[in-house]
Design a protein around this motif. Structure first.
Motif, PDB file in Angstrom:
ATOM      1  N   ALA A 130       0.809  -1.216   0.000  1.00  0.00           N
ATOM      2  CA  ALA A 130       0.000   0.000   0.000  1.00  0.00           C
ATOM      3  C   ALA A 130       0.844   1.269   0.000  1.00  0.00           C
ATOM      4  N   ASN A 131       2.170   1.131   0.179  1.00  0.00           N
ATOM      5  CA  ASN A 131       3.044   2.316   0.229  1.00  0.00           C
ATOM      6  C   ASN A 131       4.363   2.055  -0.501  1.00  0.00           C
ATOM      7  N   PRO A 132       4.318   1.460  -1.702  1.00  0.00           N
ATOM      8  CA  PRO A 132       5.571   1.026  -2.331  1.00  0.00           C
ATOM      9  C   PRO A 132       6.465   2.167  -2.804  1.00  0.00           C
ATOM     10  N   GLY A 133       5.876   3.243  -3.339  1.00  0.00           N
ATOM     11  CA  GLY A 133       6.685   4.328  -3.879  1.00  0.00           C
ATOM     12  C   GLY A 133       7.571   5.005  -2.852  1.00  0.00           C
ATOM     13  N   PRO A 134       6.998   5.539  -1.757  1.00  0.00           N
ATOM     14  CA  PRO A 134       7.836   6.183  -0.741  1.00  0.00           C
ATOM     15  C   PRO A 134       8.883   5.253  -0.129  1.00  0.00           C
ATOM     16  N   VAL A 135       8.521   3.976   0.065  1.00  0.00           N
ATOM     17  CA  VAL A 135       9.485   3.031   0.633  1.00  0.00           C
ATOM     18  C   VAL A 135      10.625   2.790  -0.350  1.00  0.00           C
ATOM     19  N   ALA A 136      10.300   2.641  -1.619  1.00  0.00           N
ATOM     20  CA  ALA A 136      11.332   2.442  -2.639  1.00  0.00           C
ATOM     21  C   ALA A 136      12.274   3.640  -2.705  1.00  0.00           C
ATOM     22  N   ASP A 137      11.726   4.849  -2.532  1.00  0.00           N
ATOM     23  CA  ASP A 137      12.567   6.050  -2.553  1.00  0.00           C
ATOM     24  C   ASP A 137      13.569   6.048  -1.400  1.00  0.00           C
ATOM     25  N   VAL A 138      13.110   5.668  -0.204  1.00  0.00           N
ATOM     26  CA  VAL A 138      14.018   5.614   0.941  1.00  0.00           C
ATOM     27  C   VAL A 138      15.070   4.533   0.733  1.00  0.00           C
ATOM     28  N   LEU A 139      14.635   3.374   0.228  1.00  0.00           N
ATOM     29  CA  LEU A 139      15.574   2.277  -0.008  1.00  0.00           C
ATOM     30  C   LEU A 139      16.606   2.627  -1.076  1.00  0.00           C
ATOM     31  N   ALA A 140      16.202   3.440  -2.047  1.00  0.00           N
ATOM     32  CA  ALA A 140      17.151   3.854  -3.083  1.00  0.00           C
ATOM     33  C   ALA A 140      18.288   4.669  -2.460  1.00  0.00           C
ATOM     34  N   GLY A 141      17.939   5.568  -1.537  1.00  0.00           N
ATOM     35  CA  GLY A 141      18.977   6.328  -0.841  1.00  0.00           C
ATOM     36  C   GLY A 141      19.844   5.429   0.020  1.00  0.00           C
ATOM     37  N   LEU A 142      19.210   4.460   0.666  1.00  0.00           N
ATOM     38  CA  LEU A 142      19.953   3.509   1.485  1.00  0.00           C
ATOM     39  C   LEU A 142      20.876   2.653   0.619  1.00  0.00           C
ATOM     40  N   ALA A 143      20.388   2.279  -0.563  1.00  0.00           N
ATOM     41  CA  ALA A 143      21.204   1.470  -1.474  1.00  0.00           C
ATOM     42  C   ALA A 143      22.433   2.237  -1.937  1.00  0.00           C
ATOM     43  N   ALA A 144      22.271   3.550  -2.155  1.00  0.00           N
ATOM     44  CA  ALA A 144      23.408   4.374  -2.552  1.00  0.00           C
ATOM     45  C   ALA A 144      24.450   4.412  -1.435  1.00  0.00           C
ATOM     46  N   ASP A 145      23.997   4.582  -0.197  1.00  0.00           N
ATOM     47  CA  ASP A 145      24.912   4.549   0.945  1.00  0.00           C
ATOM     48  C   ASP A 145      25.592   3.194   1.057  1.00  0.00           C
ATOM     49  N   LEU A 146      24.824   2.133   0.823  1.00  0.00           N
ATOM     50  CA  LEU A 146      25.366   0.782   0.932  1.00  0.00           C
ATOM     51  C   LEU A 146      26.444   0.547  -0.123  1.00  0.00           C
ATOM     52  N   ALA A 147      26.181   0.997  -1.336  1.00  0.00           N
ATOM     53  CA  ALA A 147      27.155   0.817  -2.413  1.00  0.00           C
ATOM     54  C   ALA A 147      28.450   1.566  -2.095  1.00  0.00           C
ATOM     55  N   GLU A 148      28.318   2.787  -1.578  1.00  0.00           N
ATOM     56  CA  GLU A 148      29.507   3.570  -1.222  1.00  0.00           C
ATOM     57  C   GLU A 148      30.259   2.916  -0.069  1.00  0.00           C
ATOM     58  N   THR A 149      29.519   2.336   0.874  1.00  0.00           N
ATOM     59  CA  THR A 149      30.154   1.680   2.013  1.00  0.00           C
ATOM     60  C   THR A 149      30.904   0.428   1.566  1.00  0.00           C
ATOM     61  N   VAL A 150      30.313  -0.337   0.671  1.00  0.00           N
ATOM     62  CA  VAL A 150      30.986  -1.523   0.127  1.00  0.00           C
ATOM     63  C   VAL A 150      32.272  -1.111  -0.579  1.00  0.00           C
ATOM     64  N   GLU A 151      32.191  -0.049  -1.360  1.00  0.00           N
ATOM     65  CA  GLU A 151      33.378   0.447  -2.069  1.00  0.00           C
ATOM     66  C   GLU A 151      34.450   0.882  -1.077  1.00  0.00           C
TER      67      GLU A 151
ATOM     68  N   LEU B  83      34.884  -0.243   1.994  1.00  0.00           N
ATOM     69  CA  LEU B  83      35.452  -1.418   2.636  1.00  0.00           C
ATOM     70  C   LEU B  83      36.468  -2.111   1.723  1.00  0.00           C
ATOM     71  N   HIS B  84      36.154  -2.195   0.434  1.00  0.00           N
ATOM     72  CA  HIS B  84      37.114  -2.774  -0.507  1.00  0.00           C
ATOM     73  C   HIS B  84      38.383  -1.932  -0.563  1.00  0.00           C
ATOM     74  N   ALA B  85      38.216  -0.609  -0.476  1.00  0.00           N
ATOM     75  CA  ALA B  85      39.375   0.275  -0.514  1.00  0.00           C
ATOM     76  C   ALA B  85      40.285   0.053   0.687  1.00  0.00           C
ATOM     77  N   LEU B  86      39.724  -0.317   1.819  1.00  0.00           N
ATOM     78  CA  LEU B  86      40.535  -0.564   3.013  1.00  0.00           C
ATOM     79  C   LEU B  86      41.468  -1.762   2.843  1.00  0.00           C
ATOM     80  N   ARG B  87      41.187  -2.619   1.858  1.00  0.00           N
ATOM     81  CA  ARG B  87      42.036  -3.786   1.592  1.00  0.00           C
ATOM     82  C   ARG B  87      43.144  -3.482   0.597  1.00  0.00           C
ATOM     83  N   SER B  88      43.119  -2.271   0.046  1.00  0.00           N
ATOM     84  CA  SER B  88      44.069  -1.917  -1.014  1.00  0.00           C
ATOM     85  C   SER B  88      45.490  -1.759  -0.466  1.00  0.00           C
ATOM     86  N   ALA B  89      46.443  -2.036  -1.325  1.00  0.00           N
ATOM     87  CA  ALA B  89      47.848  -1.797  -0.971  1.00  0.00           C
ATOM     88  C   ALA B  89      48.196  -0.318  -1.105  1.00  0.00           C
ATOM     89  N   ASP B  90      47.341   0.427  -1.782  1.00  0.00           N
ATOM     90  CA  ASP B  90      47.552   1.866  -1.990  1.00  0.00           C
ATOM     91  C   ASP B  90      47.109   2.628  -0.737  1.00  0.00           C
TER      92      ASP B  90
END
Length: 361
Positions: free
Chosen positions: A226-247, A249-256
């Motif tokens: 009954a509320n898919p649009g607003p929830v999807a919008d919030v999750l999209a922002g959360l997904a962007a944060d998640l993607a940046e966080t994953v990136e 974490l991978h950077a923390l393993r770098s030799a650079d």
């Protein structure tokens, strides 16, 4: 208000009926499952069955997908002077009622911001709404008498009325209720196939995050549908944060070294923003969040132990602001974390130690 009809004898409907009946309102209960209405009645929530005549207020407490249909049928039958629903979304039911060409002057959409992981009449309590926000979404043509009836409902349930636009409400609950439910469920889903030795390591953190994942999937599928649009919008922002966080974490393993520095900065940023957001969550009684100090006490799993520790804290003149219990794995004991004002922590530790409690630093 002297009479009310509650349509839907689940957690919310039965809790509202218990509160109203306990304050002298004659309450009638109906449900598509008559056994649920009879169960609610047996708890003292009113009488099972339709009212003999017109009631002051009809409260529709059914899933969002059925809210408009049930409201329209009740309004067509003229069973009440005023009508309200308690669905967790507000825009959809109102639009459906408009499509059904229903006279909406006698209707107000509402949403009490209270609930539990468990559902059904047996989970209901008369104090479920006490001190909790109860959103009302009236419009300019809402009848004043109906608004007053609904405000009386909120007052009798000892909740706090909050007036909002329906669309603004749906965006708000997407952020503070619906998305947390999905995130909690997604974290808990990681445990489904986890090795038993891993699951045995679960501590208070994972319990806190996954507590609401125990909620009824069918109920939440209806709510989210009954509320898919607003929830999807919030999750999209959360997904962007998640993607940046994953990136990061991978950077923390770098030799650079520069990449590692950037990764650490990214992790620090999301944690800092989390601190800032958490600090905005209201504290006790809806007041600004307060900083408490924790006094951790080892406690055995025996009857009366919690009562004894509360009594000892009372003898010390210290008010316990909040409490958390972390159970020890494989032992009949646990750690009780008593949250108190910082100025009281030292005195409480000394007093409890003198009374034989083991204080953990």
């Amino acid at each position: 208000m002297r009479t009310a009809l509650v349509i839907g004898a689940g957690l919310i409907g039965t809790s509202a009926a218990l509160a109203l009946a306990g304050r002298g309102v004659t309450v009638h209960l109906t449900d598509h499952d008559p056994d649920r209405a009879r169960t609610a009645a047996s708890l003292g929530a009113g009488s099972a069955g339709p009212p003999p005549g017109r009631v002051d207020l009809a409260i529709v407490a059914v899933p969002p997908a059925h809210t408009a249909t049930v409201l329209a049928e009740a309004m067509s039958a003229g069973i009440a002077r005023g009508y309200a629903d308690v669905a967790s979304v507000k825009g959809g039911p109102r639009r459906e009622l408009e499509d059904l060409d229903t006279d909406l002057r006698c209707y107000i959409g509402t949403h009490p911001m209270a609930g539990k992981e468990s559902s059904g009449p047996l989970a209901a309590t008369a104090d479920l709404f006490e001190g909790r926000p109860w959103v009302l979404t009236p419009v300019p043509d809402t009848d004043t008498e109906v608004l007053n009836l609904v405000l009386e409902l909120v007052a009798l349930c000892r909740a706090v009325p909050v007036v909002m636009d329906a669309a603004a409400h749906d965006r708000a609950v997407a952020l503070v209720s619906h998305t947390p439910q999905l995130v909690s469920s997604m974290v808990a889903a990681r445990l489904e196939a986890a090795d038993e030795t891993v699951v045995r390591l679960c501590g208070q953190g994972i319990r806190d995050v996954t507590r609401i994942a125990a909620s009824d999937p069918r109920m939440w599928t209806e709510i989210l549908s009954a509320n898919p649009g607003p929830v999807a919008d919030v999750l999209a922002g959360l997904a962007a944060d998640l993607a940046e966080t994953v990136e990061s974490l991978h950077a923390l393993r770098s030799a650079d070294e520069a990449k590692r520095h950037g990764g650490a900065a990214g992790i620090t940023d999301v944690l800092r923003r989390g601190n800032a957001g958490r600090a905005r969550v209201p504290g006790k009684h809806g007041e600004a969040p307060a900083a408490y100090e924790t006094v951790a006490v080892l406690i055995s799993d025996r009857p009366g132990e919690l009562a004894r520790i509360f009594a000892d804290a009372g003898h010390a003149g210290v008010n316990i602001e909040d409490i958390r219990i972390e159970h020890a794995t494989g032992q009949q004991a646990g750690l009780v974390q008593l949250m108190v004002k910082p100025t009281a922590a030292a005195a409480l530790s000394i007093a409890l130690g003198e009374r034989g409690w083991s204080i953990r630093r």
